[in-house]
Design a protein around this motif. Structure first.
Motif, short mmCIF file in Angstrom:
data_model
loop_
_atom_site.label_atom_id
_atom_site.label_comp_id
_atom_site.label_asym_id
_atom_site.label_seq_id
_atom_site.Cartn_x
_atom_site.Cartn_y
_atom_site.Cartn_z
N TYR A 1 71.72 43.26 42.49
CA TYR A 1 71.47 43.22 43.93
C TYR A 1 72.62 42.44 44.57
N LYS B 1 69.72 34.79 54.53
CA LYS B 1 68.68 35.77 54.83
C LYS B 1 68.79 36.98 53.89
N GLN B 2 70.01 37.41 53.63
CA GLN B 2 70.22 38.52 52.70
C GLN B 2 69.68 38.18 51.32
N VAL C 1 67.20 36.11 50.53
CA VAL C 1 65.73 36.12 50.54
C VAL C 1 65.20 37.56 50.54
N VAL C 2 65.84 38.42 51.33
CA VAL C 2 65.42 39.83 51.38
C VAL C 2 65.62 40.50 50.02
N ALA C 3 66.75 40.25 49.39
CA ALA C 3 67.03 40.85 48.08
C ALA C 3 66.04 40.36 47.03
N TYR C 4 65.73 39.06 47.07
CA TYR C 4 64.78 38.51 46.10
C TYR C 4 63.41 39.17 46.28
N LYS C 5 62.96 39.27 47.51
CA LYS C 5 61.65 39.88 47.78
C LYS C 5 61.63 41.34 47.32
N GLN C 6 62.71 42.07 47.60
CA GLN C 6 62.76 43.47 47.18
C GLN C 6 62.71 43.60 45.67
N PRO D 1 69.62 45.90 49.38
CA PRO D 1 68.43 45.66 50.19
C PRO D 1 68.66 46.06 51.64
N PRO E 1 68.80 42.58 57.05
CA PRO E 1 67.89 41.87 57.96
C PRO E 1 68.31 42.07 59.40
N LYS E 2 67.36 41.83 60.30
CA LYS E 2 67.66 41.95 61.72
C LYS E 2 68.71 40.91 62.11
#
Length: 391
Positions: free
Chosen positions: A75, A82-83, A85-90, A370, A373-374
């Motif tokens: 990933y 923010k990127q 955190v999004v990658a970890y969640k995905q 991922p 993020p906004k």
């Protein structure tokens, strides 16, 4: 033969679902599958080579002795918190059983501050204590570890007073401060600090300080070129140095220039002929020591990851980056090895550097990007990367 449900007269009629259009972007094949997630800066303009070196070491280790049973997915995660955190969640939501990374400190700190749902090994230590989360672990290649061990070994060998010679980079200054702190704490005396300077006047001042015999040793927080420039000026002091002073060159000229300096680095570079090191192929980036160190970290990250998947609570490894011990704070303490440079000395690196072998995975790992993020309302400040060992 008809089913029991169809024979029931009161059964409600089956209403077919309305037709739906396929998604514009179909879900990549195999995304929802058990896998190991690598969160690395492989798409970063600044740190791409760092991420690729660590990934290659991880893949090389995963094939010894047998190919991995779990898929390995990469990933792309750079410095953007923010990127990360999004990658970890995905990764967690699509089947990750183990997460390795991120590598860069800001991203590692962001992941550490969020929800940790699977065993996670950060590849950089956040500032301060690691958050108290049962599945969160950390390992790093901090130069401070080498400086601390240099102070301890020097004191054990009877050195009680030391000069320090330090380069101007933040990395070298940090190492110098840690050496002084540890040496004084043990009972040693810091006899003086010299900023690296090769002007004739400064070299004369350094030579005069050596001749006063106020110090028995000198700690060199210097690069290879800087260490070569001052070594003869410091004779006959015992010399200790961080890994940055080791150029990885075993040619006769390099040995002469650095002879007698005891450096602290990883077995991957100082004990190339050790059986536990030789079982792994050399990095394609052989010769670039920072990338080689990250490649070695990738090897040890694989080994630690297997122990975490097995839910081991006590982990001690003779790793290629050093002896690794899991602490109560769930951070891995790393003990480097030392070698006194010079071919005539018993603990010098032995033999030529083996020819590099590029690891070639049967199938390249999937790279999962991922969803972005906004965009934030306030533009974040631009961060300038450090010049030396910036990961």
């Amino acid at each position: 033969m008809t089913s029991a449900w169809a024979q029931t007269p009161s059964a409600p009629p089956v209403t077919p679902l309305p037709a739906t259009k396929p998604p514009a972007t179909p879900t990549p094949l195999g995304v929802d599958a058990p896998h190991i997630a690598l969160l690395l800066p492989v798409d970063s303009s600044t740190f791409r080579r760092h991420g690729e070196a660590l990934r290659d070491g991880f893949l090389a280790a995963s094939k010894i002795p047998d190919p991995p049973k779990l898929l390995i997915r990469v990933y792309p995660v750079g410095e953007d918190a923010k990127q990360a955190v999004v990658a970890y969640k995905q990764a967690a939501e699509t089947g990750a059983r183990l997460v390795i990374g991120p590598l860069l400190r800001a991203a590692a700190a962001a992941v550490a501050a969020g929800d940790i749902s699977v065993p996670t090994l950060l590849l950089n230590a956040p500032k301060g204590a690691l958050p108290n989360k049962p599945d969160l672990y950390a390992i790093s290649l901090q130069i401070e570890t080498e400086a601390q061990q240099a102070a301890q070994l020097a004191y054990q060998e009877g050195r009680r007073s030391a000069y320090t010679i330090v380069g101007e980079s933040q990395l070298l200054r940090r190492a110098n401060c840690v050496f002084i702190e540890e040496f004084v704490k043990l009972g040693g005396k810091h006899a003086g600090e010299f900023l690296f300077n090769t002007s004739p006047a400064e070299l004369t001042r350094l030579r005069q300080a050596v001749e006063t015999r106020t110090a028995e040793m000198a700690f060199l927080s210097l690069t290879t070129q800087q260490a070569r420039a001052v070594r003869t000026t410091l004779e006959p002091l015992a010399l200790y140095a961080v890994s940055q002073a080791y150029g990885g060159d075993v040619s006769p000229a390099a040995v002469v220039d650095l002879a007698g300096i005891r450096v602290f680095d990883m077995p991957w570079l100082l004990q190339r002929d050790h059986p536990a090191v030789m079982i792994y192929p050399r990095a394609a980036s052989a010769g670039d020591l920072d990338l080689e160190r990250l490649y070695a970290l990738g090897i040890d990250a694989w080994r630690i990851g297997q122990a975490l998947l097995a839910r081991h609570t006590e982990i001690v490894l003779d790793g290629v980056t050093g002896k690794l011990t899991l602490g109560r704070d769930r951070q891995f303490a790393r003990e480097p090895v030392s070698a006194r440079l010079g071919t005539t000395l018993p603990d010098a690196p032995v033999g030529p550097v083996p020819a590099p072998v590029t690891p070639t995975p049967d199938k390249p790992p999937a790279i999962i990007k991922p969803a972005p993020p906004k965009p934030p309302t306030d533009k974040p400040a631009t961060r300038k990367p450090a010049a030396t060992r910036s990961y």
